[in-house]
Scaffold this motif. Structure first.
Motif, short mmCIF file in Angstrom:
data_model
loop_
_atom_site.label_atom_id
_atom_site.label_comp_id
_atom_site.label_asym_id
_atom_site.label_seq_id
_atom_site.Cartn_x
_atom_site.Cartn_y
_atom_site.Cartn_z
N SER A 28 54.73 12.13 29.25
CA SER A 28 55.60 11.02 28.86
C SER A 28 55.09 9.68 29.40
O SER A 28 55.79 8.67 29.32
N ASP A 29 53.87 9.69 29.93
CA ASP A 29 53.32 8.43 30.47
C ASP A 29 51.80 8.54 30.56
O ASP A 29 51.26 8.68 31.65
N PHE A 30 51.14 8.50 29.42
CA PHE A 30 49.68 8.62 29.45
C PHE A 30 49.04 7.71 28.41
O PHE A 30 49.67 7.31 27.43
N THR A 31 47.80 7.37 28.67
CA THR A 31 46.97 6.72 27.65
C THR A 31 45.63 7.43 27.67
O THR A 31 45.22 7.97 28.71
N LEU A 32 44.94 7.44 26.54
CA LEU A 32 43.60 8.02 26.47
C LEU A 32 42.73 7.06 25.67
O LEU A 32 43.24 6.31 24.83
N ASP A 33 41.44 7.14 25.91
CA ASP A 33 40.54 6.19 25.24
C ASP A 33 40.00 6.75 23.93
O ASP A 33 39.00 6.27 23.41
#
Ligand SMILES: C[S@@+](CC[C@H](N)C(=O)[O-])C[C@H]1O[C@@H](n2cnc3c(N)ncnc32)[C@H](O)[C@@H]1O
Length: 251
Positions: free
Chosen positions: A98-103
């Motif tokens: 519920s709290d991620f980012t990916l490139d």
């Protein structure tokens, strides 16, 4: 937040991979039959656990990123997918669903075996939908236990089928409140023959299926619907009557 601990990760890897193995080919078949699935072979396995679902996609040539909160589950995922990690086809990262980012972005994001019931609230589930939306180019498919399904947790199960582990599972749900609990404890035999105790008490949050659908639409997901894993193309009229449903949404 429910990152599975070391002892339970061991038991999970050993005994609980069956669900992922069973649903992986059905999810892959569904995705491969969609227009984007013909060309885009990238998958995010959200709450990937020990990576058994990821391995199925990897064997079929997909690139997979697995994300999980538990370093112990991830350690098994890395081991189970070792050859693909070494070749660069797979990557496993620690993070909160519920709290991620990916490139990178993915044609398919999947999350299986009630993983998103592990989020503590509707707000956390909505944040998860937002995070997934930001990294998706195509489909988001996840399953949830319904309230009806969690009512069936009220039982005790003892697995003493061999000498390597003794596992007691106790589910508790009153049918009304917004959390169901599963206490899993037991003993694992170590290489020196002694037994070590483990305990894990994950909860499932009960989500109302109509609210799940509303949250997906609010975030921008298109055409969300509920289905059974055996027939992911056919929307169900009354998901609350199912024990577990798969939710299919697209961007
Ligand atoms: C029931 S297991 C499912 C694992 C795998 N998807 C499968 O099908 O076997 C739930 C997984 O969710 C992970 N998990 C729980 N809460 C999480 C969160 N907030 N973010 C990421 N992973 C989480 C746990 O560590 C565990 O590996």
């Amino acid at each position: 937040m429910q990152a599975y601990n070391k002892g339970f990760a061991y038991v999970y890897n050993w005994r609980w991979a069956g669900f992922a193995r069973q649903v992986a080919p059905l999810l892959l078949d569904f995705y491969a039959s969609t227009p984007i699935g013909q060309t885009n072979k990238s998958v995010l396995d959200l709450c990937c656990g020990t990576g058994h679902l990821a391995v199925h996609f990897l064997e079929k040539g997909y690139r997979v990123v697995g994300l999980d909160l538990s370093e112990h589950m991830l350690r098994y995922a890395q081991e189970n997918a070792r050859q693909y990690v070494d070749s660069g086809q797979a990557r496993f990262v620690q993070g909160d669903a519920s709290d991620f980012t990916l490139d990178e972005r993915f044609g398919l994001v999947v999350s299986t075996y009630d993983s998103l019931n592990h989020l503590e609230s509707e707000q956390a589930l909505r944040r998860c939908f937002e995070c997934v939306y930001a990294v998706s180019d195509g489909y988001f498919i996840f399953d949830l236990n319904t309230r009806f399904g969690l009512r069936r947790w009220n039982n005790i199960f003892i697995d003493d089928s061999d000498d390597d582990a003794f596992v007691i599972t106790r589910g508790v749900y009153d049918g009304q409140s917004d959390k169901a609990w599963m206490k899993i404890s037991g003993f694992l035999r170590l290489p020196d023959g002694l037994y070590e105790r483990f305990d894990e008490t994950p909860f499932n949050t009960v989500f109302e299926m109509e609210k799940v659908k509303e949250a997906l639409l609010d975030v921008g997901w298109k055409n969300p619907y509920f289905a059974r894993i055996q027939d992911l193309k056919t929307p169900l009229d009354d998901p609350e009557r199912e024990g577990r449903v798969f939710i299919v949404a697209s961007k």
